[in-house]
Motif scaffolding. Structure first.
Motif, PDB file in Angstrom:
ATOM      1  N   GLY A  37      44.229  -7.221  63.913  1.00  0.00           N
ATOM      2  CA  GLY A  37      43.783  -7.296  65.295  1.00  0.00           C
ATOM      3  C   GLY A  37      43.986  -5.998  66.056  1.00  0.00           C
ATOM      4  O   GLY A  37      44.670  -5.088  65.593  1.00  0.00           O
ATOM      5  N   PRO A  38      43.396  -5.920  67.255  1.00  0.00           N
ATOM      6  CA  PRO A  38      43.404  -4.679  68.037  1.00  0.00           C
ATOM      7  C   PRO A  38      44.656  -4.445  68.889  1.00  0.00           C
ATOM      8  O   PRO A  38      44.821  -3.373  69.447  1.00  0.00           O
ATOM      9  CB  PRO A  38      42.178  -4.846  68.937  1.00  0.00           C
ATOM     10  N   LYS A  39      45.532  -5.414  69.004  1.00  0.00           N
ATOM     11  CA  LYS A  39      46.687  -5.304  69.907  1.00  0.00           C
ATOM     12  C   LYS A  39      48.007  -5.219  69.152  1.00  0.00           C
ATOM     13  O   LYS A  39      48.945  -5.949  69.434  1.00  0.00           O
ATOM     14  CB  LYS A  39      46.730  -6.497  70.856  1.00  0.00           C
ATOM     15  N   ASN A  40      48.090  -4.301  68.186  1.00  0.00           N
ATOM     16  CA  ASN A  40      49.309  -4.159  67.383  1.00  0.00           C
ATOM     17  C   ASN A  40      49.733  -5.486  66.769  1.00  0.00           C
ATOM     18  O   ASN A  40      50.923  -5.783  66.679  1.00  0.00           O
ATOM     19  CB  ASN A  40      50.457  -3.572  68.210  1.00  0.00           C
ATOM     20  N   GLY A  41      48.780  -6.281  66.355  1.00  0.00           N
ATOM     21  CA  GLY A  41      49.075  -7.594  65.786  1.00  0.00           C
ATOM     22  C   GLY A  41      49.543  -7.504  64.352  1.00  0.00           C
ATOM     23  O   GLY A  41      49.278  -6.529  63.646  1.00  0.00           O
ATOM     24  N   TYR A  42      50.268  -8.520  63.955  1.00  0.00           N
ATOM     25  CA  TYR A  42      50.699  -8.639  62.561  1.00  0.00           C
ATOM     26  C   TYR A  42      50.762 -10.109  62.184  1.00  0.00           C
ATOM     27  O   TYR A  42      50.892 -10.979  63.042  1.00  0.00           O
ATOM     28  CB  TYR A  42      52.049  -7.957  62.322  1.00  0.00           C
ATOM     29  N   VAL A  43      50.638 -10.379  60.887  1.00  0.00           N
ATOM     30  CA  VAL A  43      50.702 -11.747  60.373  1.00  0.00           C
ATOM     31  C   VAL A  43      52.174 -12.148  60.303  1.00  0.00           C
ATOM     32  O   VAL A  43      52.945 -11.574  59.535  1.00  0.00           O
ATOM     33  CB  VAL A  43      50.040 -11.852  58.982  1.00  0.00           C
ATOM     34  N   ALA A  44      52.570 -13.089  61.123  1.00  0.00           N
ATOM     35  CA  ALA A  44      53.969 -13.534  61.172  1.00  0.00           C
ATOM     36  C   ALA A  44      54.250 -14.643  60.168  1.00  0.00           C
ATOM     37  O   ALA A  44      55.362 -14.745  59.661  1.00  0.00           O
ATOM     38  CB  ALA A  44      54.320 -14.009  62.578  1.00  0.00           C
ATOM     39  N   ALA A  45      53.242 -15.476  59.878  1.00  0.00           N
ATOM     40  CA  ALA A  45      53.435 -16.589  58.951  1.00  0.00           C
ATOM     41  C   ALA A  45      52.096 -16.985  58.348  1.00  0.00           C
ATOM     42  O   ALA A  45      51.050 -16.841  58.979  1.00  0.00           O
ATOM     43  CB  ALA A  45      54.047 -17.786  59.671  1.00  0.00           C
ATOM     44  N   ILE A  46      52.157 -17.461  57.111  1.00  0.00           N
ATOM     45  CA  ILE A  46      50.990 -18.026  56.432  1.00  0.00           C
ATOM     46  C   ILE A  46      51.373 -19.432  56.023  1.00  0.00           C
ATOM     47  O   ILE A  46      52.350 -19.632  55.296  1.00  0.00           O
ATOM     48  CB  ILE A  46      50.588 -17.190  55.211  1.00  0.00           C
ATOM     49  N   ARG A  47      50.623 -20.402  56.556  1.00  0.00           N
ATOM     50  CA  ARG A  47      50.909 -21.813  56.273  1.00  0.00           C
ATOM     51  C   ARG A  47      49.648 -22.475  55.744  1.00  0.00           C
ATOM     52  O   ARG A  47      48.577 -21.875  55.739  1.00  0.00           O
ATOM     53  CB  ARG A  47      51.385 -22.499  57.560  1.00  0.00           C
ATOM     54  N   GLU A  48      49.778 -23.726  55.345  1.00  0.00           N
ATOM     55  CA  GLU A  48      48.633 -24.460  54.813  1.00  0.00           C
ATOM     56  C   GLU A  48      47.506 -24.494  55.847  1.00  0.00           C
ATOM     57  O   GLU A  48      47.641 -25.087  56.909  1.00  0.00           O
ATOM     58  CB  GLU A  48      49.035 -25.883  54.441  1.00  0.00           C
ATOM     59  N   GLY A  49      46.395 -23.831  55.545  1.00  0.00           N
ATOM     60  CA  GLY A  49      45.215 -23.877  56.405  1.00  0.00           C
ATOM     61  C   GLY A  49      45.258 -23.020  57.644  1.00  0.00           C
ATOM     62  O   GLY A  49      44.349 -23.074  58.463  1.00  0.00           O
ATOM     63  N   GLU A  50      46.283 -22.163  57.802  1.00  0.00           N
ATOM     64  CA  GLU A  50      46.364 -21.352  59.014  1.00  0.00           C
ATOM     65  C   GLU A  50      47.303 -20.167  58.832  1.00  0.00           C
ATOM     66  O   GLU A  50      48.133 -20.144  57.931  1.00  0.00           O
ATOM     67  CB  GLU A  50      46.837 -22.185  60.205  1.00  0.00           C
ATOM     68  N   ILE A  51      47.107 -19.169  59.719  1.00  0.00           N
ATOM     69  CA  ILE A  51      48.046 -18.055  59.803  1.00  0.00           C
ATOM     70  C   ILE A  51      48.499 -17.929  61.249  1.00  0.00           C
ATOM     71  O   ILE A  51      47.803 -18.378  62.170  1.00  0.00           O
ATOM     72  CB  ILE A  51      47.436 -16.724  59.313  1.00  0.00           C
ATOM     73  N   VAL A  52      49.664 -17.343  61.448  1.00  0.00           N
ATOM     74  CA  VAL A  52      50.175 -17.080  62.789  1.00  0.00           C
ATOM     75  C   VAL A  52      50.176 -15.570  62.974  1.00  0.00           C
ATOM     76  O   VAL A  52      50.767 -14.839  62.173  1.00  0.00           O
ATOM     77  CB  VAL A  52      51.598 -17.644  62.980  1.00  0.00           C
ATOM     78  N   VAL A  53      49.488 -15.109  64.016  1.00  0.00           N
ATOM     79  CA  VAL A  53      49.405 -13.690  64.319  1.00  0.00           C
ATOM     80  C   VAL A  53      50.144 -13.431  65.633  1.00  0.00           C
ATOM     81  O   VAL A  53      49.920 -14.129  66.621  1.00  0.00           O
ATOM     82  CB  VAL A  53      47.941 -13.224  64.432  1.00  0.00           C
ATOM     83  N   VAL A  54      51.045 -12.445  65.628  1.00  0.00           N
ATOM     84  CA  VAL A  54      51.769 -12.049  66.833  1.00  0.00           C
ATOM     85  C   VAL A  54      51.186 -10.722  67.299  1.00  0.00           C
ATOM     86  O   VAL A  54      51.096  -9.764  66.531  1.00  0.00           O
ATOM     87  CB  VAL A  54      53.287 -11.920  66.572  1.00  0.00           C
ATOM     88  N   GLU A  55      50.766 -10.677  68.571  1.00  0.00           N
ATOM     89  CA  GLU A  55      50.226  -9.459  69.168  1.00  0.00           C
ATOM     90  C   GLU A  55      51.106  -9.053  70.342  1.00  0.00           C
ATOM     91  O   GLU A  55      51.649  -9.905  71.037  1.00  0.00           O
ATOM     92  CB  GLU A  55      48.800  -9.663  69.668  1.00  0.00           C
ATOM     93  N   THR A  56      51.220  -7.751  70.547  1.00  0.00           N
ATOM     94  CA  THR A  56      52.021  -7.232  71.649  1.00  0.00           C
ATOM     95  C   THR A  56      51.120  -6.445  72.588  1.00  0.00           C
ATOM     96  O   THR A  56      50.319  -5.626  72.144  1.00  0.00           O
ATOM     97  CB  THR A  56      53.144  -6.311  71.118  1.00  0.00           C
ATOM     98  N   SER A  57      51.260  -6.702  73.887  1.00  0.00           N
ATOM     99  CA  SER A  57      50.479  -5.961  74.873  1.00  0.00           C
ATOM    100  C   SER A  57      51.391  -5.546  76.023  1.00  0.00           C
ATOM    101  O   SER A  57      52.467  -6.110  76.218  1.00  0.00           O
ATOM    102  CB  SER A  57      49.306  -6.800  75.379  1.00  0.00           C
ATOM    103  N   ASP A  58      50.938  -4.552  76.763  1.00  0.00           N
ATOM    104  CA  ASP A  58      51.688  -4.034  77.908  1.00  0.00           C
ATOM    105  C   ASP A  58      51.215  -4.754  79.165  1.00  0.00           C
ATOM    106  O   ASP A  58      50.046  -4.700  79.510  1.00  0.00           O
ATOM    107  CB  ASP A  58      51.452  -2.531  78.035  1.00  0.00           C
ATOM    108  N   LEU A  59      52.123  -5.429  79.837  1.00  0.00           N
ATOM    109  CA  LEU A  59      51.801  -6.148  81.066  1.00  0.00           C
ATOM    110  C   LEU A  59      52.665  -5.578  82.178  1.00  0.00           C
ATOM    111  O   LEU A  59      53.851  -5.894  82.273  1.00  0.00           O
ATOM    112  CB  LEU A  59      52.052  -7.651  80.885  1.00  0.00           C
ATOM    113  N   ASN A  60      52.091  -4.692  82.971  1.00  0.00           N
ATOM    114  CA  ASN A  60      52.806  -4.044  84.087  1.00  0.00           C
ATOM    115  C   ASN A  60      54.093  -3.364  83.626  1.00  0.00           C
ATOM    116  O   ASN A  60      55.142  -3.505  84.239  1.00  0.00           O
ATOM    117  CB  ASN A  60      53.112  -5.052  85.195  1.00  0.00           C
TER     118      ASN A  60
END
Length: 85
Positions: A37-60
């Motif tokens: 992904g475009p927001k410094n994302g990474y795959v945090a977990a891979i589970r049955e039928g899905e993945i969890v992606v964590v993205e970090t963004s700058d908010l103020n």
């Protein structure tokens, strides 16, 4: 992340993997901690039928992390033939 499609998951193994299709139709094999992904994302977990992606963004001036669950694409609406039976 909305432009990416999860097309397959191998999850019940020592090193889970996922198949992710990009907007150009190319398929990539990713594992846990792979950049995604475009927001410094990474795959945090891979589970049955899905993945969890964590993205970090700058908010103020604060770094904010968000988790997104990307479910596997199935059926004709996603351009696939549906789940195997």
């Amino acid at each position: 992340l909305t432009a990416l499609r999860l097309t397959g998951v191998i999850w019940d193994v020592a090193r889970p993997r996922a198949l992710v299709q990009d907007p150009d139709g190319r398929t990539h094999i990713v594992g846990v901690n792979a950049k995604l992904g475009p927001k410094n994302g990474y795959v945090a977990a891979i589970r049955e039928g899905e993945i969890v992606v964590v993205e970090t963004s700058d908010l103020n001036g604060r770094l904010v992390s968000t988790s997104t669950v990307v479910k596997i694409s199935t059926g004709a609406a996603a351009g696939g033939a549906g789940p195997a039976r």
